[in-house]
Design an enzyme around this catalytic site. Structure first.
Site, PDB file in Angstrom:
ATOM      1  N   ASP A  67       0.875  -1.158   0.000  1.00 47.91           N
ATOM      2  CA  ASP A  67       0.000   0.000   0.000  1.00 47.91           C
ATOM      3  C   ASP A  67       0.923   1.222   0.000  1.00 47.91           C
ATOM      4  O   ASP A  67       2.107   1.107   0.337  1.00 47.91           O
ATOM      5  CB  ASP A  67      -0.878  -0.044   1.267  1.00 47.91           C
ATOM      6  CG  ASP A  67      -1.712   1.209   1.419  1.00 47.91           C
ATOM      7  OD1 ASP A  67      -2.351   1.622   0.434  1.00 47.91           O
ATOM      8  OD2 ASP A  67      -1.711   1.788   2.519  1.00 47.91           O
ATOM      9  N   LEU A  68       0.413   2.369  -0.385  1.00 53.04           N
ATOM     10  CA  LEU A  68       1.263   3.572  -0.454  1.00 53.04           C
ATOM     11  C   LEU A  68       1.103   4.473   0.777  1.00 53.04           C
ATOM     12  O   LEU A  68       2.016   4.587   1.603  1.00 53.04           O
ATOM     13  CB  LEU A  68       0.924   4.363  -1.725  1.00 53.04           C
ATOM     14  CG  LEU A  68       1.635   5.706  -1.880  1.00 53.04           C
ATOM     15  CD1 LEU A  68       3.126   5.518  -2.135  1.00 53.04           C
ATOM     16  CD2 LEU A  68       1.016   6.511  -3.034  1.00 53.04           C
ATOM     17  N   ASP A  69      -0.082   5.086   0.879  1.00 56.76           N
ATOM     18  CA  ASP A  69      -0.328   6.062   1.944  1.00 56.76           C
ATOM     19  C   ASP A  69      -0.319   5.378   3.303  1.00 56.76           C
ATOM     20  O   ASP A  69      -1.118   4.483   3.558  1.00 56.76           O
ATOM     21  CB  ASP A  69      -1.691   6.747   1.719  1.00 56.76           C
ATOM     22  CG  ASP A  69      -1.727   7.552   0.428  1.00 56.76           C
ATOM     23  OD1 ASP A  69      -0.800   8.335   0.191  1.00 56.76           O
ATOM     24  OD2 ASP A  69      -2.689   7.393  -0.349  1.00 56.76           O
ATOM     25  N   THR A  90       1.297  10.232   4.028  1.00 57.10           N
ATOM     26  CA  THR A  90       0.530  11.282   3.372  1.00 57.10           C
ATOM     27  C   THR A  90      -0.818  11.505   4.053  1.00 57.10           C
ATOM     28  O   THR A  90      -1.528  12.442   3.690  1.00 57.10           O
ATOM     29  CB  THR A  90       0.308  10.912   1.885  1.00 57.10           C
ATOM     30  OG1 THR A  90       0.108   9.504   1.833  1.00 57.10           O
ATOM     31  CG2 THR A  90       1.491  11.297   1.036  1.00 57.10           C
ATOM     32  N   LYS A 141      -9.011   6.551   6.000  1.00 59.97           N
ATOM     33  CA  LYS A 141      -7.788   5.869   5.582  1.00 59.97           C
ATOM     34  C   LYS A 141      -8.093   4.659   4.704  1.00 59.97           C
ATOM     35  O   LYS A 141      -8.932   3.837   5.051  1.00 59.97           O
ATOM     36  CB  LYS A 141      -6.966   5.434   6.798  1.00 59.97           C
ATOM     37  CG  LYS A 141      -6.259   6.601   7.446  1.00 59.97           C
ATOM     38  CD  LYS A 141      -5.250   6.164   8.488  1.00 59.97           C
ATOM     39  CE  LYS A 141      -4.603   7.399   9.101  1.00 59.97           C
ATOM     40  NZ  LYS A 141      -3.793   7.052  10.274  1.00 59.97           N
ATOM     41  N   GLY A 142      -7.403   4.585   3.570  1.00 59.91           N
ATOM     42  CA  GLY A 142      -7.566   3.455   2.662  1.00 59.91           C
ATOM     43  C   GLY A 142      -8.803   3.549   1.783  1.00 59.91           C
ATOM     44  O   GLY A 142      -9.018   2.721   0.912  1.00 59.91           O
ATOM     45  N   ARG A 175     -11.289   8.534  -2.831  1.00 59.16           N
ATOM     46  CA  ARG A 175     -11.593   9.967  -2.684  1.00 59.16           C
ATOM     47  C   ARG A 175     -13.099  10.206  -2.631  1.00 59.16           C
ATOM     48  O   ARG A 175     -13.601  10.939  -1.787  1.00 59.16           O
ATOM     49  CB  ARG A 175     -10.973  10.722  -3.869  1.00 59.16           C
ATOM     50  CG  ARG A 175     -10.789  12.199  -3.617  1.00 59.16           C
ATOM     51  CD  ARG A 175     -10.219  12.889  -4.846  1.00 59.16           C
ATOM     52  NE  ARG A 175      -8.957  12.304  -5.291  1.00 59.16           N
ATOM     53  CZ  ARG A 175      -8.385  12.550  -6.475  1.00 59.16           C
ATOM     54  NH1 ARG A 175      -8.971  13.370  -7.322  1.00 59.16           N
ATOM     55  NH2 ARG A 175      -7.248  11.973  -6.805  1.00 59.16           N
ATOM     56  N   ALA A 209      -5.142   2.860  -3.350  1.00 58.18           N
ATOM     57  CA  ALA A 209      -6.434   3.431  -3.736  1.00 58.18           C
ATOM     58  C   ALA A 209      -6.262   4.808  -4.367  1.00 58.18           C
ATOM     59  O   ALA A 209      -7.186   5.359  -4.961  1.00 58.18           O
ATOM     60  CB  ALA A 209      -7.329   3.550  -2.503  1.00 58.18           C
ATOM     61  N   ASN A 258      -3.209   9.498  -7.153  1.00 59.27           N
ATOM     62  CA  ASN A 258      -1.969  10.290  -7.199  1.00 59.27           C
ATOM     63  C   ASN A 258      -0.733   9.432  -6.928  1.00 59.27           C
ATOM     64  O   ASN A 258       0.351   9.971  -6.684  1.00 59.27           O
ATOM     65  CB  ASN A 258      -2.035  11.405  -6.153  1.00 59.27           C
ATOM     66  CG  ASN A 258      -3.179  12.377  -6.416  1.00 59.27           C
ATOM     67  OD1 ASN A 258      -3.275  12.933  -7.503  1.00 59.27           O
ATOM     68  ND2 ASN A 258      -4.052  12.557  -5.444  1.00 59.27           N
ATOM     69  N   LYS A 293     -10.880  -0.772  -2.256  1.00 58.73           N
ATOM     70  CA  LYS A 293     -10.737  -1.599  -1.057  1.00 58.73           C
ATOM     71  C   LYS A 293     -11.934  -1.302  -0.149  1.00 58.73           C
ATOM     72  O   LYS A 293     -12.355  -0.156  -0.091  1.00 58.73           O
ATOM     73  CB  LYS A 293      -9.445  -1.219  -0.305  1.00 58.73           C
ATOM     74  CG  LYS A 293      -8.172  -1.415  -1.112  1.00 58.73           C
ATOM     75  CD  LYS A 293      -6.982  -0.835  -0.349  1.00 58.73           C
ATOM     76  CE  LYS A 293      -5.743  -0.780  -1.235  1.00 58.73           C
ATOM     77  NZ  LYS A 293      -4.593  -0.130  -0.599  1.00 58.73           N
ATOM     78  N   GLU A 319      -0.055  -3.300   4.621  1.00 62.21           N
ATOM     79  CA  GLU A 319      -1.195  -2.378   4.678  1.00 62.21           C
ATOM     80  C   GLU A 319      -1.299  -1.677   6.032  1.00 62.21           C
ATOM     81  O   GLU A 319      -0.991  -2.279   7.055  1.00 62.21           O
ATOM     82  CB  GLU A 319      -2.482  -3.182   4.501  1.00 62.21           C
ATOM     83  CG  GLU A 319      -3.168  -3.043   3.172  1.00 62.21           C
ATOM     84  CD  GLU A 319      -3.702  -1.662   2.856  1.00 62.21           C
ATOM     85  OE1 GLU A 319      -3.767  -0.789   3.750  1.00 62.21           O
ATOM     86  OE2 GLU A 319      -4.065  -1.436   1.703  1.00 62.21           O
ATOM     87  N   ASP A 320      -1.769  -0.441   6.022  1.00 65.37           N
ATOM     88  CA  ASP A 320      -1.989   0.273   7.292  1.00 65.37           C
ATOM     89  C   ASP A 320      -3.473   0.513   7.566  1.00 65.37           C
ATOM     90  O   ASP A 320      -3.826   1.102   8.586  1.00 65.37           O
ATOM     91  CB  ASP A 320      -1.268   1.633   7.288  1.00 65.37           C
ATOM     92  CG  ASP A 320      -1.975   2.632   6.393  1.00 65.37           C
ATOM     93  OD1 ASP A 320      -2.362   2.249   5.267  1.00 65.37           O
ATOM     94  OD2 ASP A 320      -2.159   3.785   6.817  1.00 65.37           O
TER      95      ASP A 320
HETATM   96  C1  BG6 Z   1      -5.652   6.037   0.029  1.00 64.84           C
HETATM   97  C2  BG6 Z   1      -5.677   6.897   1.259  1.00 64.84           C
HETATM   98  O1  BG6 Z   1      -4.397   5.456  -0.123  1.00 64.84           O
HETATM   99  O2  BG6 Z   1      -5.951   6.816  -1.128  1.00 64.84           O
HETATM  100  C3  BG6 Z   1      -7.017   7.600   1.383  1.00 64.84           C
HETATM  101  O3  BG6 Z   1      -5.456   6.102   2.403  1.00 64.84           O
HETATM  102  C4  BG6 Z   1      -7.294   8.397   0.090  1.00 64.84           C
HETATM  103  O4  BG6 Z   1      -7.018   8.441   2.493  1.00 64.84           O
HETATM  104  C5  BG6 Z   1      -7.220   7.466  -1.101  1.00 64.84           C
HETATM  105  O5  BG6 Z   1      -8.568   9.001   0.154  1.00 64.84           O
HETATM  106  C6  BG6 Z   1      -7.438   8.187  -2.423  1.00 64.84           C
HETATM  107  O6  BG6 Z   1      -6.367   9.060  -2.665  1.00 64.84           O
HETATM  108  P1  BG6 Z   1      -6.323  10.168  -3.764  1.00 64.84           P
HETATM  109  O7  BG6 Z   1      -4.872  10.583  -3.789  1.00 64.84           O
HETATM  110  O8  BG6 Z   1      -6.743   9.556  -5.052  1.00 64.84           O
HETATM  111  O9  BG6 Z   1      -7.226  11.255  -3.351  1.00 64.84           O
HETATM  112 MG    MG Z   2      -2.806   3.203   3.471  1.00 59.88          MG
END
Ligand code: BG6
Ligand code: MG
Length: 217
Positions: free
Chosen positions: A10-12, A18, A46-47, A50, A116, A119, A146, A170-171
């Site tokens: 997972d990224l964020d 972030t 989280k996760g 948008r 998810a 960006n 997810k 994953e967080d």
């Molecule tokens: C997830 C984050 O990785 O990406 C969420 O945990 C976020 O908080 C989601 O809403 C969507 O991200 P983005 O960058 O497309 O707005």
């Molecule tokens: Mg995450």
């Protein structure tokens, strides 16, 4: 044998923190809409995609928006968020990430991103990690967010691995659920209590050693 495994990150909250920038951008919008929104409320986002995050925020404030208004506020939120991302650099990579990627390279275990976020590619480029991943599955490549397993199943395809050979870091609760629905091994990164559904728990990726992967074989 090691190279029969594959890893999906997972990224964020796993590669970079972030979540704080997402919070600040949602908070600006919440203030504009007169919605009480705290860091505790932010945990629920989280996760989550948008669009779904906006649903949760509006539900919190019992606010209804038209489709046109929704589109506008989503654009504004992302613009605010990207103003923080633009200032990010490699110093914001979370502890243990770079040594873990080095370890996986050494063990010839391939890894991809399963996020998810729409960006994701931009963020990986900001922190100079983009070229290290074998592939990226993100909010632009999935139709179901997810806890649906789609993001991780696509990740397994990029890895040329069967789901049972994949390990997910994953967080978020929704991410652990998605990994399990995909029949993968889920490692929870963060609070053990929050992520108690995970198969393994670590506070930080610094805790993952070679022995972790050898034990899985
Ligand atoms: C997830 C984050 O990785 O990406 C969420 O945990 C976020 O908080 C989601 O809403 C969507 O991200 P983005 O960058 O497309 O707005
Ligand atoms: Mg995450």
């Amino acid at each position: 044998m090691m190279n029969k495994l594959g890893v999906i990150f997972d990224l964020d909250g796993v590669i970079v923190d972030t979540a704080k920038y997402h919070y600040l951008a949602w908070k600006t919008l919440a203030d504009e809409l007169d919605i009480t929104f705290t860091e505790t409320h932010n945990e629920r986002l989280k996760g989550v995609s948008r669009e779904k995050s906006l649903d949760i925020l509006l539900e919190l404030g019992r606010v209804t928006l038209s489709q046109a208004q929704r589109k506008l506020v989503l654009e504004q939120k992302n613009k605010d968020y990207l103003s923080f991302i633009a200032k990010m650099g490699p110093e914001e990579i979370l502890p243990g990430v770079t040594p873990l990627l080095d370890l996986l390279d050494r063990l010839a275990i391939p890894y991809v991103l399963g996020s998810a976020s729409k960006n994701a590619a931009l963020i990986l480029k900001q922190v100079n990690l983009f070229d290290r991943f074998k592939g990226i599955v993100d909010g632009n490549s999935v139709t179901k967010a997810k806890p649906d397993p789609e993001v991780f199943l696509l990740g397994a395809q990029l890895l040329h691995r069967s789901p049972y050979q994949c390990i997910v870091f994953e967080d978020a609760i929704a991410g652990i659920e998605a990994a399990h629905k995909a029949q993968m091994i889920a490692v929870g990164v963060g609070h053990k209590e929050t992520l108690k559904a995970a198969d393994y728990n670590v506070n930080h990726l610094t805790e993952i050693t070679e022995g972790f992967f050898t034990a899985l074989i």
